[in-house]
Design a protein around this motif. Structure first.
Motif, PDB file in Angstrom:
ATOM      1  N   UNK A 125      12.710  34.247  -8.926  1.00 19.49           N
ATOM      2  CA  UNK A 125      13.022  33.416 -10.220  1.00 19.49           C
ATOM      3  C   UNK A 125      11.603  33.581 -10.914  1.00 19.49           C
ATOM      4  N   UNK A 126      10.391  33.390  -9.929  1.00 21.93           N
ATOM      5  CA  UNK A 126       9.311  33.246 -10.821  1.00 21.93           C
ATOM      6  C   UNK A 126       8.804  34.366 -11.647  1.00 21.93           C
ATOM      7  N   UNK A 127       8.988  35.703 -11.336  1.00 20.53           N
ATOM      8  CA  UNK A 127       8.617  36.823 -12.412  1.00 20.53           C
ATOM      9  C   UNK A 127       9.086  36.428 -13.908  1.00 20.53           C
ATOM     10  N   UNK A 128      10.358  35.928 -14.215  1.00 23.22           N
ATOM     11  CA  UNK A 128      10.723  35.391 -15.311  1.00 23.22           C
ATOM     12  C   UNK A 128       9.907  34.594 -15.919  1.00 23.22           C
ATOM     13  N   UNK A 129       9.251  33.773 -15.371  1.00 20.04           N
ATOM     14  CA  UNK A 129       8.345  32.818 -15.986  1.00 20.04           C
ATOM     15  C   UNK A 129       6.802  33.563 -16.019  1.00 20.04           C
TER      16      UNK A 129
END
Length: 309
Positions: A125-129
Motif C-alpha cells: 500500500x505504500x506506493x499510494x502514499x
C-alpha cells in the motif's frame, strides 16, 4: 532525472539523449525490482525471528551489521564529506528516523502477530502514499501511471481482503500500515537529498544514526526482556536482513529513486506481495489460490502499465 532532461529536451527520442534517458529509466526500474525482491525475503526472515529475537534487538543488530557491511565502501567518502554531512544533519536525521529506526522496528513488531504474506501485501500500500507525496510535490503522474497505480492498488485490496473488498485488520496489520506510511515518507524524503552528498556516505550515516536512535530502546529491551540466543538460524537471518535487506536493498532503492522518482519506483514496489507469495511457495510450501492468482495478475498488470512513461 532532472539532469537527464536538461539539455536533451529538444532532441528527438531516438537520439543519444533519448537513449540515455531510456537507459537511466531501465536501470532505475531494475534497481527498484532488486530492492523489492530482496525486501520480500526479509519479511520471511523477520517472521522467522519473531519467536526468538525481540523486535528492537533484531532491528538494532540489523543496522549494526548493515553499517559494518557498507563501511569498506562508504566510510572513506563519509569522512571526506563530514562537513557536508554536518550541514545537512537535520535532513539526514529525519531520513534515518523514518527509513531506518521507525520503519524496520514497526515491521519487526508486526511480525509478532501477523504472517509474512500479510506483511508483504500491506506494505504494497505504500506506493499510494508515495504517489500522493509526489503529486503534492508538483510531480505529474500522467494518466497511464495513475491507472496502473489504481489497478495495482485494487489488486492489493482484493488480495488483503481474500477476494473481497471487505477485510478486518488485526494488531499486526495495523503495525504494518504504520510501517508502510513510514517507508513512503522516507522514499519521498529521498528526492530532497542534496545532490552533492554521495550515496554511500548518506547510506552509512543513516545506518549509524538509526542505530543510535534505537540504542536507548535496545538497552531497555535487554534489561526487561533479556538477550537472545545466537544460533546458526538466527545468525543467518540477521545477516540476511543486515547485509541484503539493509545494505544492498537500501542502496538499490535509493539509487532507483534518484533515477526515476519515488512514485514510479513505488509502482514496482507493488510486486512485493507477488514476491512474498512466491517465496512462501518455495520456502514454506504455501499454496496460492486461484483468487490470489487473479489478484496478482491485476498487480502485475498495474505495475507494467504504471512503470511506463
Amino acid at each position: 532525472m532532472d539532469r537527464v532532461r536538461t539539455g536533451t529536451q529538444h532532441q528527438p527520442e531516438a537520439g543519444p539523449g533519448g537513449r540515455a534517458a531510456t537507459g537511466s529509466a531501465g536501470l532505475g526500474l531494475l534497481l527498484a525490482l532488486v530492492a523489492t525482491v530482496v525486501w520480500s525475503g526479509s519479511f520471511v526472515a523477520t517472521r522467522g525471528m519473531a519467536d526468538t529475537v525481540p523486535p528492537v534487538q533484531a532491528v538494532f543488530w540489523r543496522w549494526i551489521i548493515a553499517a559494518l557491511a557498507v563501511a569498506p565502501f562508504a566510510a572513506r567518502q563519509a569522512w571526506r564529506q563530514r562537513v557536508l554531512i554536518r550541514r545537512h544533519l537535520g535532513f539526514i536525521a529525519l531520513a534515518s528516523l523514518f527509513g531506518v529506526a521507525l520503519y524496520n522496528t514497526l515491521v519487526h513488531q508486526a511480525g509478532l502477530t501477523t504472517s509474512a504474506s500479510n506483511m508483504g501485501m500491506i506494505m504494497a500500500a505504500s506506493p499510494v502514499v508515495m504517489a500522493l507525496y509526489a503529486r503534492l510535490g508538483g510531480e505529474r503522474l500522467g494518466v497511464r501511471r495513475a491507472l496502473g497505480l489504481l489497478l495495482a492498488a485494487f489488486g492489493v485490496l482484493l488480495l488483503v481482503g481474500d477476494g473481497s473488498l471487505g477485510f478486518d485488520f488485526g494488531a499486526g496489520d495495523l503495525w504494518m500500515l504504520a510501517a508502510a506510511l513510514s517507508f513512503a515518507t522516507y522514499s519521498a524524503l529521498l528526492r530532497r537529498k542534496p545532490a552533492e552528498l554521495g550515496g554511500p556516505a548518506f547510506l552509512i550515516t543513516t545506518f549509524v544514526l538509526g542505530a543510535l536512535m534505537l540504542a536507548p530502546a535496545y538497552a531497555v529491551s535487554v534489561t526487561v526482556q533479556g538477550g537472545f540466543e545466537l544460533t546458526a538460524g538466527t545468525g543467518g537471518m540477521l545477516l540476511y536482513v543486515g547485509v541484503m535487506s539493509s545494505a544492498v536493498a537500501f542502496f538499490a532503492w535509493n539509487k532507483a529513486i534518484s533515477l526515476i522518482g519515488a512514485a514510479r519506483a513505488g509502482v514496482v514496489y507493488y510486486l512485493q506481495p507477488v514476491c512474498v507469495a512466491g517465496l512462501g511457495l518455495l520456502l514454506l510450501g504455501e499454496r496460492t489460490s486461484p483468487a490470489e492468482l487473479l489478484c496478482m495478475a491485476l498487480i502485475l498488470g498495474g505495475v507494467s502499465l504504471g512503470a511506463r512513461r
